[in-house]
Design a protein around this motif. Structure first.
Motif, PDB file in Angstrom:
ATOM      1  N   ARG A   1       0.824  -1.214   0.000  1.00 42.80           N
ATOM      2  CA  ARG A   1       0.000   0.000   0.000  1.00 42.80           C
ATOM      3  C   ARG A   1       0.860   1.267   0.000  1.00 42.80           C
ATOM      4  O   ARG A   1       0.828   2.066   0.926  1.00 42.80           O
ATOM      5  CB  ARG A   1      -0.952   0.016   1.193  1.00 42.80           C
ATOM      6  CG  ARG A   1      -1.979  -1.092   1.184  1.00 42.80           C
ATOM      7  CD  ARG A   1      -3.014  -0.956   2.284  1.00 42.80           C
ATOM      8  NE  ARG A   1      -2.434  -0.996   3.607  1.00 42.80           N
ATOM      9  CZ  ARG A   1      -2.364   0.046   4.430  1.00 42.80           C
ATOM     10  NH1 ARG A   1      -2.806   1.229   4.047  1.00 42.80           N
ATOM     11  NH2 ARG A   1      -1.833  -0.076   5.628  1.00 42.80           N
ATOM     12  N   TYR A   2       1.593   1.468  -1.065  1.00 42.70           N
ATOM     13  CA  TYR A   2       2.465   2.633  -1.175  1.00 42.70           C
ATOM     14  C   TYR A   2       1.646   3.910  -1.289  1.00 42.70           C
ATOM     15  O   TYR A   2       0.656   3.985  -2.029  1.00 42.70           O
ATOM     16  CB  TYR A   2       3.369   2.475  -2.392  1.00 42.70           C
ATOM     17  CG  TYR A   2       4.180   3.708  -2.704  1.00 42.70           C
ATOM     18  CD1 TYR A   2       5.026   4.273  -1.764  1.00 42.70           C
ATOM     19  CD2 TYR A   2       4.095   4.312  -3.962  1.00 42.70           C
ATOM     20  CE1 TYR A   2       5.767   5.411  -2.048  1.00 42.70           C
ATOM     21  CE2 TYR A   2       4.848   5.435  -4.259  1.00 42.70           C
ATOM     22  CZ  TYR A   2       5.673   5.983  -3.306  1.00 42.70           C
ATOM     23  OH  TYR A   2       6.412   7.094  -3.587  1.00 42.70           O
ATOM     24  N   ASP A   3       2.069   4.940  -0.559  1.00 43.52           N
ATOM     25  CA  ASP A   3       1.416   6.245  -0.577  1.00 43.52           C
ATOM     26  C   ASP A   3       2.375   7.254  -1.202  1.00 43.52           C
ATOM     27  O   ASP A   3       3.285   7.760  -0.529  1.00 43.52           O
ATOM     28  CB  ASP A   3       1.053   6.669   0.856  1.00 43.52           C
ATOM     29  CG  ASP A   3       0.255   7.967   0.899  1.00 43.52           C
ATOM     30  OD1 ASP A   3       0.161   8.640  -0.149  1.00 43.52           O
ATOM     31  OD2 ASP A   3      -0.267   8.307   1.979  1.00 43.52           O
TER      32      ASP A   3
ATOM     33  N   ARG B   1       3.219  10.846   0.479  1.00 45.60           N
ATOM     34  CA  ARG B   1       3.877  10.985   1.776  1.00 45.60           C
ATOM     35  C   ARG B   1       5.364  10.684   1.643  1.00 45.60           C
ATOM     36  O   ARG B   1       5.779   9.843   0.842  1.00 45.60           O
ATOM     37  CB  ARG B   1       3.275   9.975   2.777  1.00 45.60           C
ATOM     38  CG  ARG B   1       1.789  10.150   3.056  1.00 45.60           C
ATOM     39  CD  ARG B   1       1.538  11.195   4.118  1.00 45.60           C
ATOM     40  NE  ARG B   1       2.071  10.819   5.419  1.00 45.60           N
ATOM     41  CZ  ARG B   1       1.422  10.068   6.301  1.00 45.60           C
ATOM     42  NH1 ARG B   1       0.230   9.564   6.020  1.00 45.60           N
ATOM     43  NH2 ARG B   1       1.968   9.811   7.486  1.00 45.60           N
TER      44      ARG B   1
END
Length: 280
Positions: A143-145, A148
């Motif tokens: 779940r890379y953001d 951020r």
């Protein structure tokens, strides 16, 4: 198991290029496959396993090989995922979960693994271009953001899901700062070392700290940390990037230790995303 990362061009070269740097065979006793052969047709249906051909296999570092296979039509994954890779060993079919190590946009699927004595490892070690393997649908994820700041923490082949993240279009197009703490025993054992160094030179928002745990054969440099990844080292990254998400790739023991340190430093659990490795 990895439950989630050379050159930027992950395409296979000519047959001669694909064999360049190819590891020599090891003669070691193998272990029995993980299940009897009759289990695998049902497992194929359950996991969506598909046949693919080997495009290339080469040595990344002493004892570590990279396997690249042709991407099945319509195969899609996101950075940080893993797949079940199955091979036909002399004792029967065998499989292991391995992180998808390449860019989600690449035309090939990439895996990296340490050489070992199991029937699975020995078979992977002996694969040649054109050989058939089976690969399951992608599973898991980190779940890379991209909005951020990111602190990536890896040990050895635990870099594979994080490499996939680094090479993804989402990360390449993000201006958010990224720091990588990459721990290995020796400088010569670092998989993807030259590629990662080139990535750092080419990307203004990426900084790498090379962590060397062995005092023997170490290298010197401003961005080399000798010893283990300590609370002080992680605290300094947290002070630099207080809003960062922490992505951890490595053994179950390492990810548990790093997670514990980060929680002790006040990092919320939702900001710690790990890809644990186990038996290969």
């Amino acid at each position: 198991m990895t439950t989630a990362t050379a050159t930027n061009d992950s395409r296979a070269g000519t047959p001669a290029q694909a064999d360049a740097g190819r590891p020599s065979a090891l003669v070691m006793p193998g272990r029995a496959p993980v299940a009897p052969g009759w289990v695998f047709p049902a497992l194929d249906r359950l996991t969506g396993a598909r046949t693919a051909r080997v495009a290339a296999i080469d040595t990344l570092a002493p004892g570590t090989v990279r396997l690249r296979i042709e991407r099945p039509s319509g195969y899609s994954f996101t950075a940080g995922q893993f797949a079940l890779l199955r091979v036909a060993t002399p004792s029967g079919p065998d499989l292991r979960p391995l992180s998808l190590a390449g860019s989600p946009e690449s035309e090939l699927l990439e895996f990296a693994t340490r050489v070992g004595a199991s029937a699975f490892k020995q078979t992977v070690f002996g694969l040649e271009r054109g050989d058939e393997v089976k690969v399951s649908r992608p599973m898991g994820g980190l779940r890379y953001d991209p909005g951020r700041p990111a602190v990536l923490i890896a040990g050895g082949t635990g870099i594979t899901p994080l490499r996939s993240l680094l090479l993804s279009n989402a990360a390449l197009s993000s201006p958010a700062p990224m720091q990588l703490l990459f721990s290995n025993r020796h400088w010569q054992w670092i998989p993807f070392r030259d590629e990662l160094a080139e990535q750092e030179r080419a990307r203004e928002n990426l900084h790498i700290t090379w962590v060397q745990t062995s005092p023997v054969g170490t290298s010197r440099g401003a961005n080399i940390h000798h010893g283990r990844i300590t609370p002080e080292l992680l605290r300094s990254r947290l002070e630099q990037l207080p809003d960062a998400v922490f992505y951890v790739g490595g053994s179950a023991a390492m990810t548990a230790e790093i997670t514990g340190i980060l929680r002790g430093l006040g990092v919320a659990r939702g900001r710690i995303r790990s890809a644990r490795q186990g038996r290969r």
